[in-house]
Design a protein around this motif. Sequence first.
Motif, PDB file in Angstrom:
ATOM      1  N   VAL A 298      18.704  13.791  -3.257  1.00  0.00           N
ATOM      2  CA  VAL A 298      19.033  14.603  -2.093  1.00  0.00           C
ATOM      3  C   VAL A 298      18.162  14.936  -1.341  1.00  0.00           C
ATOM      4  CG1 VAL A 298      19.229  17.076  -1.512  1.00  0.00           C
ATOM      5  CG2 VAL A 298      20.204  16.439  -3.966  1.00  0.00           C
ATOM      6  N   GLN A 299      17.089  14.017  -1.104  1.00  0.00           N
ATOM      7  CA  GLN A 299      15.961  13.576   0.447  1.00  0.00           C
ATOM      8  C   GLN A 299      16.119  12.621   0.588  1.00  0.00           C
ATOM      9  OE1 GLN A 299      12.034  14.754  -1.763  1.00  0.00           O
ATOM     10  NE2 GLN A 299      11.801  16.652  -1.720  1.00  0.00           N
ATOM     11  N   LEU A 300      16.461  11.668   0.204  1.00  0.00           N
ATOM     12  CA  LEU A 300      16.813  10.066   1.043  1.00  0.00           C
ATOM     13  C   LEU A 300      17.970  10.440   1.343  1.00  0.00           C
ATOM     14  CD1 LEU A 300      16.259   7.944  -1.785  1.00  0.00           C
ATOM     15  CD2 LEU A 300      14.354   8.550  -0.279  1.00  0.00           C
ATOM     16  N   ARG A 301      19.188  10.749   0.883  1.00  0.00           N
ATOM     17  CA  ARG A 301      19.917  11.228   1.580  1.00  0.00           C
ATOM     18  C   ARG A 301      20.455  12.196   3.038  1.00  0.00           C
ATOM     19  NH1 ARG A 301      22.333   6.315  -0.140  1.00  0.00           N
ATOM     20  NH2 ARG A 301      22.029   6.191  -2.171  1.00  0.00           N
ATOM     21  N   SER A 302      20.250  12.969   2.426  1.00  0.00           N
ATOM     22  CA  SER A 302      20.418  14.420   3.097  1.00  0.00           C
ATOM     23  C   SER A 302      19.443  14.771   4.521  1.00  0.00           C
ATOM     24  CB  SER A 302      20.251  15.976   2.540  1.00  0.00           C
ATOM     25  OG  SER A 302      18.837  16.114   2.129  1.00  0.00           O
ATOM     26  N   GLU A 303      19.712  15.384   5.680  1.00  0.00           N
ATOM     27  CA  GLU A 303      19.030  15.558   6.943  1.00  0.00           C
ATOM     28  C   GLU A 303      17.423  16.197   5.849  1.00  0.00           C
ATOM     29  OE1 GLU A 303      19.766  14.907   9.797  1.00  0.00           O
ATOM     30  OE2 GLU A 303      21.620  14.565   9.453  1.00  0.00           O
ATOM     31  N   GLU A 304      17.472  16.202   4.816  1.00  0.00           N
ATOM     32  CA  GLU A 304      15.855  16.785   4.434  1.00  0.00           C
ATOM     33  C   GLU A 304      14.959  15.845   4.797  1.00  0.00           C
ATOM     34  OE1 GLU A 304      13.650  18.815   0.520  1.00  0.00           O
ATOM     35  OE2 GLU A 304      15.399  19.548   1.201  1.00  0.00           O
ATOM     36  N   ARG A 305      15.813  14.124   4.703  1.00  0.00           N
ATOM     37  CA  ARG A 305      14.961  13.275   4.909  1.00  0.00           C
ATOM     38  C   ARG A 305      13.890  13.203   5.986  1.00  0.00           C
ATOM     39  NH1 ARG A 305      16.217   6.857   4.074  1.00  0.00           N
ATOM     40  NH2 ARG A 305      15.772   5.770   4.865  1.00  0.00           N
ATOM     41  N   LYS A 306      14.504  14.311   6.871  1.00  0.00           N
ATOM     42  CA  LYS A 306      13.745  14.024   8.233  1.00  0.00           C
ATOM     43  C   LYS A 306      12.693  14.713   8.576  1.00  0.00           C
ATOM     44  CE  LYS A 306      17.361  12.775  11.657  1.00  0.00           C
ATOM     45  NZ  LYS A 306      18.782  13.297  12.122  1.00  0.00           N
ATOM     46  N   THR A 307      12.849  15.914   7.535  1.00  0.00           N
ATOM     47  CA  THR A 307      11.317  16.642   7.705  1.00  0.00           C
ATOM     48  C   THR A 307      10.547  16.441   6.450  1.00  0.00           C
ATOM     49  OG1 THR A 307      12.990  18.966   7.640  1.00  0.00           O
ATOM     50  CG2 THR A 307      10.643  19.799   6.835  1.00  0.00           C
ATOM     51  N   VAL A 308      10.657  15.102   5.444  1.00  0.00           N
ATOM     52  CA  VAL A 308       9.998  14.993   4.349  1.00  0.00           C
ATOM     53  C   VAL A 308       9.188  13.678   5.066  1.00  0.00           C
ATOM     54  CG1 VAL A 308       9.648  14.165   2.051  1.00  0.00           C
ATOM     55  CG2 VAL A 308      10.955  15.641   2.336  1.00  0.00           C
ATOM     56  N   LEU A 309       9.894  13.328   5.148  1.00  0.00           N
ATOM     57  CA  LEU A 309       8.739  12.135   6.457  1.00  0.00           C
ATOM     58  C   LEU A 309       7.968  12.359   7.585  1.00  0.00           C
ATOM     59  CD1 LEU A 309      12.053   9.472   7.035  1.00  0.00           C
ATOM     60  CD2 LEU A 309       9.786   9.148   4.946  1.00  0.00           C
ATOM     61  N   LYS A 310       8.457  13.747   8.036  1.00  0.00           N
ATOM     62  CA  LYS A 310       7.252  14.135   9.127  1.00  0.00           C
ATOM     63  C   LYS A 310       6.340  14.598   8.219  1.00  0.00           C
ATOM     64  CE  LYS A 310       6.911  17.033  13.449  1.00  0.00           C
ATOM     65  NZ  LYS A 310       7.595  18.250  13.810  1.00  0.00           N
ATOM     66  N   TYR A 311       6.617  14.867   7.145  1.00  0.00           N
ATOM     67  CA  TYR A 311       5.098  15.850   6.834  1.00  0.00           C
ATOM     68  C   TYR A 311       4.619  14.554   5.846  1.00  0.00           C
ATOM     69  CZ  TYR A 311       2.606  17.358   2.615  1.00  0.00           C
ATOM     70  OH  TYR A 311       1.541  17.587   1.976  1.00  0.00           O
ATOM     71  N   LEU A 312       5.208  13.484   4.760  1.00  0.00           N
ATOM     72  CA  LEU A 312       4.032  12.727   5.187  1.00  0.00           C
ATOM     73  C   LEU A 312       3.350  11.482   5.771  1.00  0.00           C
ATOM     74  CD1 LEU A 312       6.318  10.777   1.883  1.00  0.00           C
ATOM     75  CD2 LEU A 312       4.927  12.673   2.001  1.00  0.00           C
ATOM     76  N   THR A 313       4.312  11.392   7.125  1.00  0.00           N
ATOM     77  CA  THR A 313       3.802  11.199   8.223  1.00  0.00           C
ATOM     78  C   THR A 313       2.927  11.480   8.532  1.00  0.00           C
ATOM     79  OG1 THR A 313       6.138  10.275   8.883  1.00  0.00           O
ATOM     80  CG2 THR A 313       3.853   9.021  10.646  1.00  0.00           C
ATOM     81  N   GLY A 314       2.724  12.806   8.506  1.00  0.00           N
ATOM     82  CA  GLY A 314       1.610  13.868   8.942  1.00  0.00           C
ATOM     83  C   GLY A 314      -0.061  13.848   8.549  1.00  0.00           C
ATOM     84  N   THR A 315       0.899  13.945   7.075  1.00  0.00           N
ATOM     85  CA  THR A 315      -1.025  14.315   6.488  1.00  0.00           C
ATOM     86  C   THR A 315      -1.641  12.870   5.719  1.00  0.00           C
ATOM     87  OG1 THR A 315       0.745  16.328   5.329  1.00  0.00           O
ATOM     88  CG2 THR A 315      -0.873  15.445   4.389  1.00  0.00           C
ATOM     89  N   PHE A 316      -0.704  11.732   5.616  1.00  0.00           N
ATOM     90  CA  PHE A 316      -1.121  10.567   4.761  1.00  0.00           C
ATOM     91  C   PHE A 316      -0.751   9.662   5.999  1.00  0.00           C
ATOM     92  CE2 PHE A 316       0.319  13.503   1.808  1.00  0.00           C
ATOM     93  CZ  PHE A 316      -0.639  13.789   0.679  1.00  0.00           C
ATOM     94  N   GLY A 317      -0.338   9.288   6.171  1.00  0.00           N
ATOM     95  CA  GLY A 317      -0.319   8.937   7.816  1.00  0.00           C
ATOM     96  C   GLY A 317       0.948   7.773   7.683  1.00  0.00           C
ATOM     97  N   ALA A 318       1.681   6.873   8.726  1.00  0.00           N
ATOM     98  CA  ALA A 318       2.362   5.722   9.016  1.00  0.00           C
ATOM     99  C   ALA A 318       2.999   4.887   8.276  1.00  0.00           C
ATOM    100  CB  ALA A 318       2.757   5.965   9.935  1.00  0.00           C
ATOM    101  N   GLU A 319       1.971   3.846   7.701  1.00  0.00           N
ATOM    102  CA  GLU A 319       1.835   2.915   6.373  1.00  0.00           C
ATOM    103  C   GLU A 319       2.015   3.677   5.218  1.00  0.00           C
ATOM    104  OE1 GLU A 319      -0.695  -0.186   4.923  1.00  0.00           O
ATOM    105  OE2 GLU A 319      -1.786   0.753   6.623  1.00  0.00           O
ATOM    106  N   LYS A 320       1.496   4.818   5.350  1.00  0.00           N
ATOM    107  CA  LYS A 320       2.317   5.483   3.246  1.00  0.00           C
ATOM    108  C   LYS A 320       3.053   6.001   3.838  1.00  0.00           C
ATOM    109  CE  LYS A 320      -2.251   5.124   0.810  1.00  0.00           C
ATOM    110  NZ  LYS A 320      -1.841   3.905  -0.334  1.00  0.00           N
ATOM    111  N   ALA A 321       4.069   6.636   4.353  1.00  0.00           N
ATOM    112  CA  ALA A 321       5.205   7.148   4.477  1.00  0.00           C
ATOM    113  C   ALA A 321       6.000   6.269   4.039  1.00  0.00           C
ATOM    114  CB  ALA A 321       5.507   8.002   5.566  1.00  0.00           C
ATOM    115  N   GLN A 322       6.138   5.081   4.893  1.00  0.00           N
ATOM    116  CA  GLN A 322       6.837   4.125   5.119  1.00  0.00           C
ATOM    117  C   GLN A 322       6.759   3.653   3.533  1.00  0.00           C
ATOM    118  OE1 GLN A 322       9.115   3.010   7.315  1.00  0.00           O
ATOM    119  NE2 GLN A 322      10.264   1.775   6.065  1.00  0.00           N
ATOM    120  N   GLU A 323       6.262   3.400   3.211  1.00  0.00           N
ATOM    121  CA  GLU A 323       5.694   2.807   1.723  1.00  0.00           C
ATOM    122  C   GLU A 323       6.394   3.497   0.889  1.00  0.00           C
ATOM    123  OE1 GLU A 323       2.011   1.699  -1.639  1.00  0.00           O
ATOM    124  OE2 GLU A 323       1.115   1.499   0.603  1.00  0.00           O
TER     125      GLU A 323
END
Length: 447
Positions: A298-323
């Motif tokens: 659901v996080q991959l397919r829905s609009e929640e994806r943006k929220t999750v990626l923003k959190y992961l990027t802000g907390t762990f960095g863009a490289e980890k979020a993309q990985e």
Amino acid sequence: MNKNNIILWVGMMLSKSKLLLQGFFIRDTWHTLGPCDVLLVRHDNDCGYAYQGKAYAHLLDSFGDLCIKKGLKVRAVATPISVLVGSRAYNSPVSYNQAHIIIGLFQRGLKTIKGTNVALKWAKSHRVAMWCDILDKAEPKIVVGIQPDEYLCRAGKKKGIPVYDLQHGVIADEHSWYGENYRISTPIEDLPDGFLCWDEQSVATIAKWAGKKDIRVIKIGNPWFLRFFQDDPNDNLVSEAIAQRKKLRGARPTILVSLQWGMLQQEVSSNGILVDALEKVIIETIDQYNWILRLHPVQLRSEERKTVLKYLTGTFGAEKAQEWLESSQDALPLVLHQADLHITYNSTVVIEAAWMGVRSALLDQKICNGDGKENYYAHERSIGMVEVLPQDPTIIKQWITNTLEKGRAKPTLQDSSQAIDAFIEEIADGANNGGEFGRPSNQRSDI
């Protein structure tokens, strides 16, 4: 609810409104359905994989692929609100978003004029009629879906077409869809004709009440996991998945974290994504372990994806979020094959991890304190594959250290190929003989 969660909640409400608008402008195509043997009913949320550039409902479409191998004709319907329809998804599912939304709008208007009860009755009759029209077009021998709604179940009984529910997650006494206390009083007309389960524990839970309503409960295993354990050189999906999987780097122990959607509503963390204690552990041990944070479909397919990626990027960095985004799109059986441990709030992945011999930790305190979920994953906990941990960073770290020392356990996955083949043969017999689906009770593969 803190400030961060309020912001996340507002964002999710806006996303839902956007999805509703997108869904309404997708043309209804259900009337183009042709005759088939098996009709699959799925939602965008069920599409946990992508194959040949199309959304793939890994459980239902895997079941459908097995049916196709037996010479059966398979078609699919996408339930509202879905946008992954037609050429965007495997089996080209048809849509009925517009009809669904229009019925809902008329229901609201009727509620204002005639009251709630009249509006509900009117809407129910029209949703059942909608499904009757779809079934008339498809003329299937069987319908298989994930938690098919009461309207489809009623329509199926009106048309003499059995509707089956394919297990997609945890089945426990406390679950409102499967538990005896919730279902024993449900009219049989609103229930599926059968349940297709992964294991004996799930069968036993539903059988407590289903037998009293003459509903079949059958163990067929998990068709998605099954295909990764069969040596079938002709399974192109598995071959492609193996070739494309992301290889883990280095020799550090790998810990898989299964994220879950809807955490905001449960208010179990300040960020709405990940339990605070686990976030702290990951940050402090990011160079000690190979952490893999896996997004829910659901996080991959829905609009929640943006929220999750923003959190992961802000907390762990863009490289980890993309990985982690990329690895979330790999087939789960292949990811678990490379994992040493698994941690989650309360995801069903703990069952699948146990199949692979991977031990799990749960962080949902309701599972251990008798607060409505005490029977969740009871089997996996009883055999030592799952533990419930306090949301304490020190205890989580100690569990990781101690459990890594134990090593992998013996896989618990059982070969269910004969059971699922027998069920599909049952469908094929009805299709080939031109008769109704189902064998006499003394020939059934029920468990």
